[in-house]
Design an enzyme around this catalytic site. Structure first.
Site, PDB file in Angstrom:
ATOM      1  N   SER A 112       0.812  -1.214   0.000  1.00 61.09           N
ATOM      2  CA  SER A 112       0.000   0.000   0.000  1.00 61.09           C
ATOM      3  C   SER A 112       0.849   1.269   0.000  1.00 61.09           C
ATOM      4  O   SER A 112       1.608   1.510  -0.914  1.00 61.09           O
ATOM      5  CB  SER A 112      -0.982  -0.022   1.178  1.00 61.09           C
ATOM      6  N   HIS A 113       0.723   2.065   1.050  1.00 63.41           N
ATOM      7  CA  HIS A 113       1.367   3.372   1.135  1.00 63.41           C
ATOM      8  C   HIS A 113       2.771   3.303   1.713  1.00 63.41           C
ATOM      9  O   HIS A 113       3.402   4.344   1.919  1.00 63.41           O
ATOM     10  CB  HIS A 113       0.504   4.299   1.990  1.00 63.41           C
ATOM     11  N   ASP A 276      -1.829   6.730  -3.560  1.00 62.30           N
ATOM     12  CA  ASP A 276      -0.747   6.037  -2.865  1.00 62.30           C
ATOM     13  C   ASP A 276      -0.159   4.902  -3.691  1.00 62.30           C
ATOM     14  O   ASP A 276      -0.422   4.769  -4.883  1.00 62.30           O
ATOM     15  CB  ASP A 276      -1.242   5.521  -1.516  1.00 62.30           C
ATOM     16  N   ASP A 278      -0.609   1.611  -4.016  1.00 56.12           N
ATOM     17  CA  ASP A 278      -1.434   0.656  -4.756  1.00 56.12           C
ATOM     18  C   ASP A 278      -2.736   1.257  -5.275  1.00 56.12           C
ATOM     19  O   ASP A 278      -3.586   0.537  -5.804  1.00 56.12           O
ATOM     20  CB  ASP A 278      -1.734  -0.575  -3.906  1.00 56.12           C
ATOM     21  N   ASP A 280      -5.325   2.890  -3.733  1.00 55.57           N
ATOM     22  CA  ASP A 280      -6.609   2.849  -3.028  1.00 55.57           C
ATOM     23  C   ASP A 280      -6.828   4.040  -2.091  1.00 55.57           C
ATOM     24  O   ASP A 280      -7.910   4.161  -1.512  1.00 55.57           O
ATOM     25  CB  ASP A 280      -6.785   1.529  -2.272  1.00 55.57           C
ATOM     26  N   ARG A 281      -5.842   4.929  -1.959  1.00 55.51           N
ATOM     27  CA  ARG A 281      -6.004   6.090  -1.081  1.00 55.51           C
ATOM     28  C   ARG A 281      -5.965   7.375  -1.900  1.00 55.51           C
ATOM     29  O   ARG A 281      -5.515   7.388  -3.037  1.00 55.51           O
ATOM     30  CB  ARG A 281      -4.906   6.122  -0.021  1.00 55.51           C
ATOM     31  N   LYS A 375     -11.293   0.342  -1.208  1.00 53.51           N
ATOM     32  CA  LYS A 375     -11.251   1.793  -1.335  1.00 53.51           C
ATOM     33  C   LYS A 375     -10.589   2.131  -2.663  1.00 53.51           C
ATOM     34  O   LYS A 375      -9.824   1.330  -3.199  1.00 53.51           O
ATOM     35  CB  LYS A 375     -10.537   2.433  -0.159  1.00 53.51           C
TER      36      LYS A 375
END
Length: 542
Positions: A112-113, A276, A278, A280-281, A375
């Site tokens: 992710s982030h 981010d 991947d 999703d943010r 998300k």
């Protein structure tokens, strides 16, 4: 040829809120990734001959593990693997692919982030057939299997040419390498009024989107510049890099400060956004204003009817427990359900599948809807653009008018990253021990009304998730929440969430940290953060 390889268990393969995350050298150990992937397959039933979606955010080690996962999928009996070209597939796009093509599930390779690189972070998570993160019953089963695993199955086969779109065979299993952007971009065109957004942009509205050298770059480049007509260069850092170009791909005021500062310039863009690692943010900024994720969820919910996909209204709004209660006030006015869940998108899945919620959000810069089961950062950006186009107002005007109607929730998150795990656990344990004694106690002008260790009772399947964070609620509606994050790879991250509701519009332009200063002092008073962690200030304030 299919081989069965003997192995021994690792004792650290418990999935967190978003799968298993460790440093690359940990995943690079012989058998480590294979053990976890086999534990995933051993915890599933009925996938023989079915389709598995595989992709990742392009970070270091992504391609290596994708090849391993493909060969293991073939050896374990999957009928087909669909993999994004170059190994690239954003998390929301993966969810869409699973749902659109009725795949059995998916393996998403991302942390992710978190930072990427040879000595940075890597992750593997399994998404179920609804497109969402595996529920706790599956992740618990994966962990239990990982403690006992003694073998894994894998094919001796040539690597699949990931950069070439087409169909290939690994043993008797078909591997389809597909354009990772096309299906997602088509879905976005179905959800939003692209003509209205094009008109907005053609009128001189300027956009700055920072993909942070991560996976959203190709998606944003295609949609924002190619399909919506934004000027070339509107999408920055759009080429995914294995180390994210040295960026920390977390879209917040610390790691996306260059974007923020650019939008705040008198001659800067009208609208700024970032995503981010991947995809999703999201972070949203406009002239004169940064939109907190909690406010963003509430504002998107209040205005969603302006986008074609949501013109019929919302079934309900769901938020994670630490997310501010701003969205609850929108739900109340709309007369729809408001749901408070633990942190982790998997908890929204049941509500979305059951038709109880349409929009969901977390304070950690994540918002989404029932179009997928993750998300979705770019989705949130496009919904914002749709709303701005429909209302003919700036970001600042949309936000301040929302506050005037619903009141403003002053909100902030203070992160203490990479602290000693024992110290963090001790701090939380001591807080839990105090809960019964807190109601009725006073600190300066604050009086505690209620204190608890949040437990979630799922209204769909009846499952119960305990110990999801300590909540301290005050008589004036303010809250302080303490929680340990499950998204890091070293030490522990203590997150302290601070919230104060202000209905008086004449007080809506105050400084956030100043407004929350009493709650900040209370958090230190009740938890002894400095003494227990050795930190005299948060690592990140958002």
């Amino acid at each position: 040829m299919i081989r069965t390889i003997s192995t021994t268990p690792f004792d650290d393969q418990r999935p967190g809120t978003s799968g298993l995350r460790k440093k690359v050298p940990t995943f690079a150990q012989p058998h480590y990734a294979e053990n976890f992937i086999q534990s995933v397959f051993d915890s599933l039933d009925g996938f023989q001959g079915k389709t598995l979606v595989i992709g990742g955010d392009g970070r270091y080690f992504n391609r290596t593990v994708i090849q391993t996962a493909i060969k293991m999928a073939a050896a374990n009996g999957f009928g087909k693997v669909m993999v994004g070209q170059g190994g690239i597939l954003s998390t929301p796009a993966a969810s869409n692919m699973i749902r659109k093509y009725e795949a059995f599930g998916g393996i998403i390779l991302s942390a992710s982030h978190n930072p990427g690189g040879p000595n940075e972070d890597f992750g593997i998570k399994y998404n179920a057939g609804n497109g969402g993160p595996a529920p706790e019953r599956i992740t618990d089963a994966i962990f239990e299997r990982s403690k006992l695993i003694d073998r894994y199955r894998i094919c001796d086969a040539d690597d699949v040419p990931l950069d070439k779109i087409g169909t290939f065979m690994v043993e008797s299993m078909e591997v389809e390498v597909f354009d990772p952007v096309a299906d997602y971009a088509a879905l976005m065109e179905e959800l939003f009024d692209f003509d209205a957004i094009r008109t907005l942009i053609a009128g001189g509205f300027r956009i700055a989107f920072d993909a942070m050298s991560a996976v959203t770059g190709p998606y944003a480049k295609e949609i924002i510049e190619n399909r919506l007509g934004a000027a070339e260069g509107s999408v920055r850092n759009f080429v995914p890099l294995e180390d994210f170009g040295g960026h920390h791909p977390d879209p917040n005021l610390v790691h996306a400060k260059v974007l923020y500062d650019d939008v705040m310039r008198p001659d800067g863009p009208d609208f700024g956004a970032a995503s981010d690692g991947d995809g999703d943010r999201n972070m949203i900024v406009g002239k004169q204003i940064f939109v907190t994720p909690s406010d963003s969820l509430a504002i998107l919910a209040a205005n969603a009817h302006l986008a074609p996909a949501y013109k019929g209204g919302l079934a309900g709004i769901a938020r994670s427990m630490p997310t501010s209660q701003a969205a609850d006030k929108v739900a109340s006015k709309l007369g729809i359900g408001a749901y408070e869940t633990p942190t982790g998108w998997k908890f929204f899945g049941n509500l979305l599948d059951a038709g109880k919620a349409t929009l969901c959000g977390e304070e950690s810069f994540g918002t989404g809807s029932n179009h997928v089961r993750e998300k979705d950062g770019l989705w949130a950006v496009l919904l914002w653009l749709n709303i701005l186009a429909a209302r003919g107002e700036s970001v600042y005007e949309v936000v301040t008018s929302h506050w005037a109607e619903f009141g403003r929730t002053y909100y902030s998150r203070h992160d203490y990253e990479a602290i000693e795990t024992d110290a963090a656990n001790s701090l939380m344990s001591e807080l839990r021990n105090k809960l019964a004694t807190l109601p009725g106690t006073k600190f300066e002008d604050l009086t505690v009304a209620k204190a608890d260790d949040f437990a979630y009772h799922d209204p769909v399947d009846g499952s119960v998730s305990k110990h999801q964070g300590v909540r301290i609620l005050f008589e004036n509606g303010s809250r302080v929440v303490f929680r340990l994050s499950g998204t890091g790879t070293s030490g522990a991250t203590l997150r302290v969430y601070l919230e104060h509701y202000e209905p008086d519009a004449s007080k809506h332009e105050q400084d956030t940290q100043g407004t929350l200063s009493g709650l900040i002092a209370y958090a230190e008073h009740i938890a002894g953060i400095a003494e227990r962690t050795g930190r005299d200030a948060p690592t990140v304030i958002t």
